[in-house]
Write a protein that holds these residues in place. Sequence first.
Motif, PDB file in Angstrom:
ATOM      1  N   TRP A  82      18.557 -20.252 -50.066  1.00 21.60           N
ATOM      2  CA  TRP A  82      19.105 -19.816 -48.782  1.00 21.60           C
ATOM      3  C   TRP A  82      19.164 -18.301 -48.716  1.00 21.60           C
ATOM      4  N   GLN A  83      19.437 -17.642 -49.842  1.00 14.81           N
ATOM      5  CA  GLN A  83      19.455 -16.185 -49.852  1.00 14.81           C
ATOM      6  C   GLN A  83      18.086 -15.620 -49.495  1.00 14.81           C
ATOM      7  N   LEU A  84      17.039 -16.278 -49.981  1.00 16.63           N
ATOM      8  CA  LEU A  84      15.683 -15.848 -49.624  1.00 16.63           C
ATOM      9  C   LEU A  84      15.459 -15.980 -48.116  1.00 16.63           C
ATOM     10  N   ILE A  85      15.927 -17.085 -47.538  1.00 12.79           N
ATOM     11  CA  ILE A  85      15.820 -17.260 -46.087  1.00 12.79           C
ATOM     12  C   ILE A  85      16.600 -16.168 -45.366  1.00 12.79           C
ATOM     13  N   ASP A  86      17.836 -15.946 -45.811  1.00 14.93           N
ATOM     14  CA  ASP A  86      18.717 -14.985 -45.155  1.00 14.93           C
ATOM     15  C   ASP A  86      18.126 -13.586 -45.142  1.00 14.93           C
ATOM     16  N   ASP A  87      17.400 -13.243 -46.202  1.00 11.10           N
ATOM     17  CA  ASP A  87      16.802 -11.916 -46.305  1.00 11.10           C
ATOM     18  C   ASP A  87      15.654 -11.708 -45.322  1.00 11.10           C
ATOM     19  N   ILE A 131      10.858 -23.330 -46.360  1.00 14.40           N
ATOM     20  CA  ILE A 131      11.845 -23.536 -47.417  1.00 14.40           C
ATOM     21  C   ILE A 131      12.816 -24.663 -47.060  1.00 14.40           C
ATOM     22  N   GLU A 132      13.308 -24.662 -45.822  1.00 17.10           N
ATOM     23  CA  GLU A 132      14.342 -25.643 -45.465  1.00 17.10           C
ATOM     24  C   GLU A 132      13.821 -27.075 -45.407  1.00 17.10           C
ATOM     25  N   VAL A 133      12.568 -27.246 -45.055  1.00 16.24           N
ATOM     26  CA  VAL A 133      12.016 -28.607 -45.044  1.00 16.24           C
ATOM     27  C   VAL A 133      12.015 -29.182 -46.459  1.00 16.24           C
ATOM     28  N   LEU A 141      26.713 -21.554 -42.273  1.00 21.79           N
ATOM     29  CA  LEU A 141      27.327 -22.248 -43.397  1.00 21.79           C
ATOM     30  C   LEU A 141      26.755 -23.658 -43.561  1.00 21.79           C
ATOM     31  N   PHE A 142      26.465 -24.328 -42.444  1.00 21.13           N
ATOM     32  CA  PHE A 142      25.868 -25.666 -42.504  1.00 21.13           C
ATOM     33  C   PHE A 142      24.553 -25.626 -43.275  1.00 21.13           C
ATOM     34  N   HIS A 143      23.697 -24.678 -42.921  1.00 22.86           N
ATOM     35  CA  HIS A 143      22.382 -24.603 -43.567  1.00 22.86           C
ATOM     36  C   HIS A 143      22.501 -24.123 -45.014  1.00 22.86           C
ATOM     37  N   ARG A 144      23.407 -23.189 -45.260  1.00 22.79           N
ATOM     38  CA  ARG A 144      23.619 -22.754 -46.644  1.00 22.79           C
ATOM     39  C   ARG A 144      24.137 -23.919 -47.498  1.00 22.79           C
ATOM     40  N   THR A 145      24.990 -24.750 -46.911  1.00 25.54           N
ATOM     41  CA  THR A 145      25.549 -25.888 -47.635  1.00 25.54           C
ATOM     42  C   THR A 145      24.470 -26.904 -47.986  1.00 25.54           C
ATOM     43  N   LEU A 146      23.495 -27.088 -47.107  1.00 24.75           N
ATOM     44  CA  LEU A 146      22.384 -27.979 -47.427  1.00 24.75           C
ATOM     45  C   LEU A 146      21.686 -27.509 -48.707  1.00 24.75           C
ATOM     46  N   ALA A 147      21.476 -26.189 -48.812  1.00 21.46           N
ATOM     47  CA  ALA A 147      20.846 -25.642 -50.020  1.00 21.46           C
ATOM     48  C   ALA A 147      21.751 -25.829 -51.236  1.00 21.46           C
ATOM     49  N   ARG A 148      23.054 -25.601 -51.038  1.00 23.66           N
ATOM     50  CA  ARG A 148      23.992 -25.741 -52.162  1.00 23.66           C
ATOM     51  C   ARG A 148      24.039 -27.180 -52.655  1.00 23.66           C
TER      52      ARG A 148
END
Length: 225
Positions: free
Chosen positions: A153-158, A93-95, A138-145
């Motif tokens: 990011w919520q999917l990743i977090d889960d 997802i992050e890539v 927060l850094f990684h969530r901000t990239l998604a935002r």
Amino acid sequence: MADSTPAITEETMAMRLVSALRDEIVTMALKPGDVISESDIAARYGVSRQPVREAFIRLAQQGLLLIRPKRATVVKKISPDGVRQSRFIRESIEVEIIRRLAAQPGPDAANILADLIADQESASSAGDSRRFHLLDELFHRTLARLTGVEYAWQLIDDHKMQLDRVRYLTLGASSSQRAIAEHKQIAEAISRADPAAAEAAMRAHLARAELLLTQTISDFPDYFE
């Protein structure tokens, strides 16, 4: 006048307990193999046993608790396979997030990411692992935002609890400084609007999870399945 404050339902309380207990497990306040009981948690949080029971079931479904009939419930040991699967989901997802963001970073992205990295450096210098962990998230969530896909990011977090437990065990000063350096490489590639470099930097950043896993298995063998 009647009280208009919404009542806290058992469902709501169960979700709050899931969040609180998950945090304790990830940060090693509750360690792999620790015994945990409904009555103790109910007393600690001042609630009935029903929402605690619901929280335990959900945490077991997430692979964090082992509920054994007529035996003590324990914090589940870390699954190396679970860590690797968490990394696979996260990287997949992050890539895509980072490629999209670097292709169209927007005018504020560079400053927003620079401010977050400065906060991380402050937390690392202070030896505040807890705050650094939150700022890393927060850094990684901000990239998604910034990409317009914060739900991703919520999917990743889960799905990254097992990976988070390993990461938290290795959040010493040297580890946090390396993470900061890698965050800077990611941010610089975004500021240059270079999707290929941003993707390469993100893959290298997330690939470190395998090294961390090997290190933590060696350092904390009793914590792993």
